[in-house]
Design an enzyme around this catalytic site. Structure first.
Site, PDB file in Angstrom:
ATOM      1  N   GLY A 109       0.732  -1.208   0.036  1.00 30.78           N
ATOM      2  CA  GLY A 109       0.122   0.012   0.052  1.00 30.78           C
ATOM      3  C   GLY A 109       1.000   1.170  -0.072  1.00 30.78           C
ATOM      4  N   GLU A 132       2.902  -8.144  -1.750  1.00 29.24           N
ATOM      5  CA  GLU A 132       1.549  -8.821  -1.136  1.00 29.24           C
ATOM      6  C   GLU A 132       1.492 -10.209  -1.326  1.00 29.24           C
ATOM      7  OE1 GLU A 132       1.812  -6.058  -2.777  1.00 29.24           O
ATOM      8  OE2 GLU A 132       0.289  -4.658  -2.156  1.00 29.24           O
TER       9      GLU A 132
HETATM   10  C1  HXC Z   1       2.055  -3.403  10.012  1.00 30.33           C
HETATM   11  C2  HXC Z   1       4.387  -3.364   9.916  1.00 30.33           C
HETATM   12  C3  HXC Z   1       4.233  -3.394   8.709  1.00 30.33           C
HETATM   13  C4  HXC Z   1       2.930  -3.615   8.096  1.00 30.33           C
HETATM   14  C5  HXC Z   1       6.289  -3.302   9.366  1.00 30.33           C
HETATM   15  N1  HXC Z   1       5.657  -3.341  10.400  1.00 30.33           N
HETATM   16  N2  HXC Z   1       5.785  -3.192   8.092  1.00 30.33           N
HETATM   17  N3  HXC Z   1       3.264  -3.325  10.657  1.00 30.33           N
HETATM   18  N4  HXC Z   1       1.857  -3.545   8.740  1.00 30.33           N
HETATM   19  N5  HXC Z   1       2.974  -3.521   6.762  1.00 30.33           N
HETATM   20  C6  HXC Z   1       6.168  -3.373  11.663  1.00 30.33           C
HETATM   21  C7  HXC Z   1       6.933  -4.553  12.068  1.00 30.33           C
HETATM   22  O1  HXC Z   1       5.920  -5.409  12.744  1.00 30.33           O
HETATM   23  C8  HXC Z   1       7.825  -4.163  13.476  1.00 30.33           C
HETATM   24  O2  HXC Z   1       6.948  -3.852  14.674  1.00 30.33           O
HETATM   25  C9  HXC Z   1       8.062  -2.699  12.782  1.00 30.33           C
HETATM   26  O3  HXC Z   1       7.141  -2.215  11.771  1.00 30.33           O
HETATM   27  C10 HXC Z   1       9.488  -2.571  12.301  1.00 30.33           C
HETATM   28  O4  HXC Z   1       9.477  -3.670  11.114  1.00 30.33           O
HETATM   29  P1  HXC Z   1      10.406  -4.785  11.068  1.00 30.33           P
HETATM   30  O5  HXC Z   1       9.782  -5.837  10.447  1.00 30.33           O
HETATM   31  O6  HXC Z   1      11.100  -5.154  12.543  1.00 30.33           O
HETATM   32  O7  HXC Z   1      11.611  -4.003  10.267  1.00 30.33           O
HETATM   33  P2  HXC Z   1      12.957  -4.612   9.356  1.00 30.33           P
HETATM   34  O8  HXC Z   1      13.537  -5.843   9.889  1.00 30.33           O
HETATM   35  O9  HXC Z   1      13.858  -3.529   9.196  1.00 30.33           O
HETATM   36  O10 HXC Z   1      11.943  -4.914   8.026  1.00 30.33           O
HETATM   37  C11 HXC Z   1      11.530  -3.917   7.152  1.00 30.33           C
HETATM   38  C12 HXC Z   1      10.512  -4.738   6.118  1.00 30.33           C
HETATM   39  C13 HXC Z   1       9.385  -5.538   6.977  1.00 30.33           C
HETATM   40  C14 HXC Z   1      11.296  -5.430   4.954  1.00 30.33           C
HETATM   41  C15 HXC Z   1       9.821  -3.487   5.530  1.00 30.33           C
HETATM   42  O11 HXC Z   1       8.973  -4.780   8.026  1.00 30.33           O
HETATM   43  C16 HXC Z   1       8.386  -6.008   6.282  1.00 30.33           C
HETATM   44  O12 HXC Z   1       8.426  -6.882   5.302  1.00 30.33           O
HETATM   45  N6  HXC Z   1       7.213  -5.513   6.516  1.00 30.33           N
HETATM   46  C17 HXC Z   1       5.867  -5.861   5.514  1.00 30.33           C
HETATM   47  C18 HXC Z   1       5.996  -5.152   4.063  1.00 30.33           C
HETATM   48  C19 HXC Z   1       4.662  -5.859   3.522  1.00 30.33           C
HETATM   49  O13 HXC Z   1       4.492  -6.782   3.301  1.00 30.33           O
HETATM   50  N7  HXC Z   1       3.879  -4.645   2.903  1.00 30.33           N
HETATM   51  C20 HXC Z   1       2.622  -5.020   2.376  1.00 30.33           C
HETATM   52  C21 HXC Z   1       1.611  -5.303   3.322  1.00 30.33           C
HETATM   53  S1  HXC Z   1       0.125  -5.471   2.298  1.00 30.33           S
HETATM   54  P3  HXC Z   1       6.970  -4.618  15.961  1.00 30.33           P
HETATM   55  O14 HXC Z   1       6.229  -3.946  16.883  1.00 30.33           O
HETATM   56  O15 HXC Z   1       6.619  -6.248  15.372  1.00 30.33           O
HETATM   57  O16 HXC Z   1       8.422  -4.689  16.136  1.00 30.33           O
HETATM   58  C22 HXC Z   1      -0.585  -4.402   1.442  1.00 30.33           C
HETATM   59  C23 HXC Z   1      -1.787  -4.457   0.904  1.00 30.33           C
HETATM   60  C24 HXC Z   1      -2.309  -3.276   0.073  1.00 30.33           C
HETATM   61  O17 HXC Z   1       0.206  -3.375   1.771  1.00 30.33           O
HETATM   62  C25 HXC Z   1      -3.680  -3.632  -0.478  1.00 30.33           C
HETATM   63  C26 HXC Z   1      -4.830  -3.778   0.194  1.00 30.33           C
HETATM   64  C27 HXC Z   1      -6.148  -3.425  -0.092  1.00 30.33           C
END
Ligand code: HXC
Length: 258
Positions: A109, A132
């Protein structure tokens, strides 16, 4: 006006909006989306403001929709809320120009939000992606359509099917972003660019924007609706539940393929 999850300030005729959930890498939860809708509407309605910049922090523009929030919803919730429909259409209804200034992660997103901007300025640290698929879902707020229109089929397929990230150099080469600047200069460069646009004749700026969007968006609405419906179907799968639970529990997902 004060918001819970974004900071908004006016510098001359430029509105600067900063997403401010650093603890979650600026993940877009419902509150951020509500705040952004209001801030964009306020910007559009304010006759003293003529360009806007949307940014995050140095680590993340936004790391995606909030997975923790989405993991608690089932397919009926996504369908009944027509998840993301209202806010994407309201953000993209902004008639005045705005720029996304992206440093760090712009994923899922977050990448989709950046692509809603009139153009993207990237720091050399920027990383774009539509990961995703790794959560058992697919882009749901325009990613598959806007990314494909911006970078072409081969790269969009590569990004969506592998979920890999694209760095700033690749993003510029692929025309996803208009320019790359050193991270330390990103905000200055974005504000300078916005000030230059704000100094243009306001109606001409709005109409130039509308014209370029006409080329970009014709035929898009049907694809966006279809994309949303497909997203709403995908969130019914067991792999969606598993993908989001695995993320929250910080372990690899185990896929069922259904
Ligand atoms: C909720 C998130 C988040 C997310 C990161 N965090 N991304 N929380 N939603 N999308 C939170 C983590 O849980 C963590 O909190 C904190 O942010 C730091 O993240 P880390 O993972 O510890 O950091 P790092 O190791 O540097 O890794 C960074 C990253 C990873 C590679 C970006 O966080 C990641 O893969 N995030 C998800 C990316 C993703 O899949 N995005 C797409 C989402 S789906 P805590 O409290 O646990 O320490 C989407 C759908 C859209 O967007 C369409 C819908 C209609």
């Amino acid at each position: 006006m004060a918001y819970e999850t974004i900071l908004v300030e006016q510098r001359g005729a430029v509105t600067l909006m900063t997403i401010n959930r650093p603890q979650a890498l600026n993940a877009l939860n419902s509150q951020v989306l509500r705040d952004l809708i209001e801030a964009f509407a306020a910007y559009d309605a304010d006759p003293t403001q003529h360009c806007a910049v949307l940014t995050g922090n140095e680590k993340a523009f936004a790391a995606g929709a909030d997975i923790k929030e989405m993991s608690e919803k089932d397919a009926a919730d996504f369908f009944l809320e027509d998840f993301f429909s209202g806010w994407t259409s309201r953000v993209t209804a902004t008639r005045k120009p705005w720029i996304a200034a992206v440093a760090g992660f712009a994923l899922g997103g977050g990448c989709e939000l950046a692509m809603m901007a009139d153009f993207i300025l990237a720091a050399d640290t920027a990383k774009f992606g539509q990961p995703e698929i790794k959560l058992g879902v697919a882009p749901g707020m325009g990613g598959s359509q806007r990314l494909t229109r911006a970078v072409g089929k081969a790269k969009a397929m590569d990004m969506c099917l592998t979920g890999r990230m694209m760095d700033a150099v690749e993003a510029e080469r692929a025309s996803l972003v208009s320019r790359v600047v050193p991270a330390a200069e990103l905000l200055d460069e974005a504000m300078k660019t916005a000030a230059a646009i704000a100094a243009m004749p306001p109606m001409a700026a709005m109409i130039n924007k509308e014209m370029v969007n006409l080329a970009f968006e014709t035929g898009l609405n049907q694809s966006l609706l279809t994309e949303r419906r497909l997203f709403q179907i995908l969130v019914a799968t067991e792999d969606k539940k598993e993908g989001m639970a695995a993320f929250v529990e910080k372990r690899p997902g185990v896929w069922k393929g259904r």
